[in-house]
Design a protein around this motif. Structure first.
Motif, PDB file in Angstrom:
ATOM      1  N   SER A   7       0.813  -1.226   0.000  1.00 56.98           N
ATOM      2  CA  SER A   7       0.000   0.000   0.000  1.00 56.98           C
ATOM      3  C   SER A   7       0.843   1.270   0.000  1.00 56.98           C
ATOM      4  O   SER A   7       0.367   2.328  -0.405  1.00 56.98           O
ATOM      5  CB  SER A   7      -0.958   0.015   1.199  1.00 56.98           C
ATOM      6  N   THR A   8       2.106   1.174   0.447  1.00 57.11           N
ATOM      7  CA  THR A   8       2.944   2.371   0.440  1.00 57.11           C
ATOM      8  C   THR A   8       3.730   2.534  -0.854  1.00 57.11           C
ATOM      9  O   THR A   8       4.401   3.550  -1.034  1.00 57.11           O
ATOM     10  CB  THR A   8       3.932   2.390   1.628  1.00 57.11           C
ATOM     11  N   ALA A   9       3.666   1.565  -1.743  1.00 53.65           N
ATOM     12  CA  ALA A   9       4.328   1.680  -3.050  1.00 53.65           C
ATOM     13  C   ALA A   9       3.439   2.566  -3.921  1.00 53.65           C
ATOM     14  O   ALA A   9       2.449   2.113  -4.485  1.00 53.65           O
ATOM     15  CB  ALA A   9       4.528   0.304  -3.674  1.00 53.65           C
ATOM     16  N   ARG A  10       3.793   3.848  -3.987  1.00 55.07           N
ATOM     17  CA  ARG A  10       2.924   4.814  -4.676  1.00 55.07           C
ATOM     18  C   ARG A  10       3.709   5.675  -5.654  1.00 55.07           C
ATOM     19  O   ARG A  10       4.867   6.012  -5.428  1.00 55.07           O
ATOM     20  CB  ARG A  10       2.261   5.732  -3.652  1.00 55.07           C
ATOM     21  N   ALA A  11       3.016   6.056  -6.703  1.00 54.72           N
ATOM     22  CA  ALA A  11       3.570   7.008  -7.664  1.00 54.72           C
ATOM     23  C   ALA A  11       3.605   8.376  -7.007  1.00 54.72           C
ATOM     24  O   ALA A  11       2.671   8.762  -6.312  1.00 54.72           O
ATOM     25  CB  ALA A  11       2.721   7.031  -8.923  1.00 54.72           C
ATOM     26  N   ARG A  12       4.682   9.074  -7.230  1.00 53.30           N
ATOM     27  CA  ARG A  12       4.831  10.436  -6.722  1.00 53.30           C
ATOM     28  C   ARG A  12       4.511  11.419  -7.842  1.00 53.30           C
ATOM     29  O   ARG A  12       4.687  11.108  -9.016  1.00 53.30           O
ATOM     30  CB  ARG A  12       6.264  10.671  -6.225  1.00 53.30           C
ATOM     31  N   PRO A  13       4.087  12.625  -7.510  1.00 49.91           N
ATOM     32  CA  PRO A  13       3.783  13.619  -8.548  1.00 49.91           C
ATOM     33  C   PRO A  13       5.019  13.930  -9.405  1.00 49.91           C
ATOM     34  O   PRO A  13       6.147  13.903  -8.919  1.00 49.91           O
ATOM     35  CB  PRO A  13       3.356  14.848  -7.754  1.00 49.91           C
TER      36      PRO A  13
ATOM     37  N   ALA B 279       7.400   2.574   3.268  1.00 49.06           N
ATOM     38  CA  ALA B 279       7.441   1.752   4.482  1.00 49.06           C
ATOM     39  C   ALA B 279       8.881   1.742   4.984  1.00 49.06           C
ATOM     40  O   ALA B 279       9.824   1.669   4.191  1.00 49.06           O
ATOM     41  CB  ALA B 279       6.974   0.323   4.186  1.00 49.06           C
ATOM     42  N   VAL B 280       9.074   1.818   6.288  1.00 49.50           N
ATOM     43  CA  VAL B 280      10.430   1.904   6.843  1.00 49.50           C
ATOM     44  C   VAL B 280      11.277   0.681   6.481  1.00 49.50           C
ATOM     45  O   VAL B 280      12.500   0.773   6.431  1.00 49.50           O
ATOM     46  CB  VAL B 280      10.424   2.122   8.376  1.00 49.50           C
ATOM     47  N   TYR B 281      10.652  -0.436   6.212  1.00 49.75           N
ATOM     48  CA  TYR B 281      11.394  -1.660   5.909  1.00 49.75           C
ATOM     49  C   TYR B 281      11.482  -1.940   4.405  1.00 49.75           C
ATOM     50  O   TYR B 281      11.945  -3.003   3.991  1.00 49.75           O
ATOM     51  CB  TYR B 281      10.767  -2.854   6.633  1.00 49.75           C
TER      52      TYR B 281
END
Length: 148
Positions: free
Chosen positions: A71-77, A94-96
Motif C-alpha cells: 500500500s505504500t508503493a505509490r507514484a509520486r507527482p 514503508a520503513v522496511y
C-alpha cells in the motif's frame, strides 16, 4: 504567398509549447502510476500470516503479511527537470522497504540478517521490457495534447 500574422504565430507556438509541456507531465505521471500497479501486483503474488516463516525464497519478492509495503508503493507527482521534461517516480515509504529490496542486518544488535528480496527493480525492468511504460506514456501525452 500571403502575409504572416506574426502575433498569431507566436501565440500558436506558445500554445503548442504549453500543450507539449502538459503532455510530458501527463506521460511521466502515467508511467509512474503504471509502475506502481506493476509493483503492487508483484507484492501480492504470495502471502503468509504474521509470525510464520515467509514462503518467499531469497531473491524473489517479499511475501505479503499485512499489505503495508504494497500500500505504500505509490507514484509520486511529476516534477520538471528541464524544458518540456518531467520525471515522476514510484517508491514505497514503508520503513522496511529498503531492507527487503537489498537485504541487510536488522533487529536487536543487528543480529538478524535478511536476504534481499527485490521487488522494485524487477517490477520496473519488466514494466519497461513489456513496452507497457512506453505505451502508457504515449497514450497520456496524446490525450493531453489533443491528438486522440
Amino acid at each position: 504567398m500571403g502575409d504572416v500574422d506574426v502575433g498569431a504565430l507566436i501565440l500558436a507556438l506558445e500554445s503548442m509549447g504549453h500543450r507539449a509541456d502538459a503532455g510530458a507531465r501527463a506521460a511521466a505521471e502515467a508511467m509512474a502510476k503504471g509502475d506502481q500497479e506493476v509493483t503492487q501486483a508483484m507484492l501480492s503474488l504470495t502471502s503468509h500470516p504474521s509470525g510464520t516463516a515467509t514462503p518467499s525464497p531469497p531473491g524473489s519478492p517479499p511475501s505479503r503479511v499485512s499489505g503495508h509495503l504494497e500500500s505504500t508503493a505509490r507514484a509520486r507527482p511529476a516534477f520538471p527537470v528541464g524544458a518540456n521534461r518531467w520525471e515522476a517516480h514510484m517508491a514505497p515509504d514503508a520503513v522496511y522497504a529498503r531492507i527487503h529490496e537489498f537485504g541487510g542486518r536488522t533487529g536487536r544488535g543487528h543480529r538478524t540478517r535478511l536476504p534481499a528480496r527485490p521487488y522494485i527493480r524487477p517490477s520496473f525492468e519488466g514494466f519497461i521490457a513489456t513496452g507497457k511504460a512506453e505505451k502508457l506514456g504515449r497514450e497520456a501525452f496524446a490525450r493531453e495534447v489533443g491528438l486522440t
